[in-house]
Write a protein that holds these residues in place. Sequence first.
Motif, mmCIF file in Angstrom:
data_model
loop_
_atom_site.group_PDB
_atom_site.id
_atom_site.type_symbol
_atom_site.label_atom_id
_atom_site.label_comp_id
_atom_site.label_asym_id
_atom_site.label_seq_id
_atom_site.Cartn_x
_atom_site.Cartn_y
_atom_site.Cartn_z
ATOM 1 N N THR A 42 0.833 -1.188 0.000
ATOM 2 C CA THR A 42 0.000 0.000 0.000
ATOM 3 C C THR A 42 0.875 1.248 0.000
ATOM 4 O O THR A 42 2.086 1.171 0.194
ATOM 5 C CB THR A 42 -0.935 0.017 1.223
ATOM 6 O OG1 THR A 42 -0.154 0.042 2.419
ATOM 7 C CG2 THR A 42 -1.823 -1.224 1.238
ATOM 8 N N ASP A 43 0.246 2.390 -0.204
ATOM 9 C CA ASP A 43 1.005 3.631 -0.355
ATOM 10 C C ASP A 43 1.061 4.462 0.917
ATOM 11 O O ASP A 43 2.044 5.176 1.143
ATOM 12 C CB ASP A 43 0.382 4.490 -1.476
ATOM 13 C CG ASP A 43 0.506 3.829 -2.837
ATOM 14 O OD1 ASP A 43 1.496 3.113 -3.062
ATOM 15 O OD2 ASP A 43 -0.401 4.027 -3.666
ATOM 16 N N GLU A 44 0.021 4.416 1.726
ATOM 17 C CA GLU A 44 -0.085 5.330 2.851
ATOM 18 C C GLU A 44 0.619 4.793 4.095
ATOM 19 O O GLU A 44 0.394 3.658 4.508
ATOM 20 C CB GLU A 44 -1.559 5.608 3.170
ATOM 21 C CG GLU A 44 -2.308 6.339 2.062
ATOM 22 C CD GLU A 44 -1.743 7.716 1.796
ATOM 23 O OE1 GLU A 44 -1.344 8.386 2.767
ATOM 24 O OE2 GLU A 44 -1.687 8.114 0.620
#
Length: 635
Positions: free
Chosen positions: A329-331
């Motif tokens: 994921t990115d966050e």
Amino acid sequence: MSVLCICRKFLCVAASLAMAVSVNSCFDDSALKNSIDDLKDRVEALENFQKQVQGDIASLQEIIAKLQSSVTVNNVVETENGYTINFSDGTSVTISNGKDGMTPPSITVVEEGGTYYWAYENADGTTEFIFDGDGNKIPVTGEAPQVRINEETGNWEISTDGGQNWEDTEVKAEGSDGDSFFSDVTVDDDYVNITLKDGSVIKVPRTKELSFVFAASDVLYFSAGETLSIGYTMSGESSVTITKPDGWRASIEGDRFVITAPAAENIYAETSGTVSVILFASNGQSFMADVKVEVVEIPAPEVDLWNNTAVFMFPYSETAQVYYREAGTDEWNRAANEGNGRFVFEPVWNSSKNDASLSVYSLEEGTGIFAGNDYEVEVREDAGVAYTCSFSAAEGDKIPNGDMSAWSMKSGNLPYPNAEGESFWDSGNNSMAATLGNYLCVEDTETPGVAYLTANLVFGSVFAPGNMYVGDFTMSGVMGTANFGKVYNWTARPKSLSVTYKASVGTIDKKGSEDPDGDAYEGKQDTSRIYAVVIDWNKQHGVTSGIGTPTGMWDPATATSLEEGAIIGYAMLDITASQADFTTVEIPFVWYDTEAKPAEGNYSVVISCATSKRGDYLTGCSTNKLWVDNFEWAY
């Protein structure tokens, strides 16, 4: 006779002549005045030229000092009388033009063994070092020689002891305007080339935009044998050299800088040190960036999968902040800093009201720690990443026979969605429907391993919904009781219930005689329902229906508890339209309580599927069908 003596005598003569003129005003003294003015101009020119030469010597000395201190040239600006050279340390030097005019002393510099020394060129073109009073060559970065014009000989003289003693260079200070012993300044891609009067060239490297920046903090921490891949930016280099402590590995791999700490068994390796990157430009200019590295012992995070938290210990920096995210994921989420190097990864709970106006809480996506997932951790300082690691949360709980692959017979003739000897699932009114050869819950004959629920009529006219649930069913005369709930050992809080289904849902054509709201539902769109509930009950909850008044109806979305105990959270799917093809959905949980966990030994789980959500009142569509499979907790 010295130049200055000549000047004084001329001035005396001029005074005498002036007296004579006062006696005889007819005397023409213009030639004499012109001669005196010329002499004054000559003296002033010599003095200015001497100052210029001394200034050139100082400029040359500063240029050599910059060169030997690895200071580079930002740019060269041509001026009316020469050049201004601007250096990378913010200083500048101005040198005069090399034009024909008064002859300067042939002072130059000679490089020997990496050091520049003062020298001068003889009239025959040979070059000699300038020596101090002890017979030593004088480094350019030492005391600069002084120069003057001998008043009697008109020759340039040099002093290396602050003006106490002077040496004749046998070079005449001849001409009108003063010439520089700088001949030319040219610039190429790599160097500023400063040519002296004797033809020697001093090459000062031009400032190159060399840069290397680690996307990391000043100190990087490693577990033994760990590899850390960090970002970097680099520019201006023609070659790169990397240095590292013994036992470590460091390399540039594409857009990543990869460092590997020595393995624990390598007892001879250094446990700390510095990794350096040295960039070289095409002109020899260099730039170095470094980062400290250290092997430390960092335990794996302590994970609590019911509270969806993890405790991470990093006591090596008081200013560090810790971030985590699910891999892929990115966050990033910032961990709570509880002090003393203790950081907690915890979920974010969002509050809302459900349709019954009850307060419910849902987990914010991407926060918290969930079973079966991989996580990445970054310890950050202000300058960047200081440490990274990853960990995997343990696998979560399984739903017994959630894939509907195991079936057996109950009471000799009733299909039962459990393996032989197991009793997690059950179905209500199956025995009543069996008298007509129709079952409310069977294994689908067309798709084995799928539970097929279908509504039916029992006793010829009594509507019974197709159903399957976690619990047990009992019959007493013409009334049947579905006892909801099973003892279940929860180890991890799920995000949702994942299930595969398809459905045929029509309008309500059967109304239970004991349904207080039956008239309002008749002829309306029916609803099939799938739900899962986390409960904390001291016994099963019974719902009784049949030829009589139904009792015990409950809805987890309208109550936070029953007589048997608390309802902690639920996931619910209402199906109001037919679904011709199998589809897999994740039904998210909402929670009445974000901390409570069912007590060990209590009834703690319910999963229920029904072709009509008001089936307990015997109200629904008699042709509804529901196929369900692949029950799983999603984390």
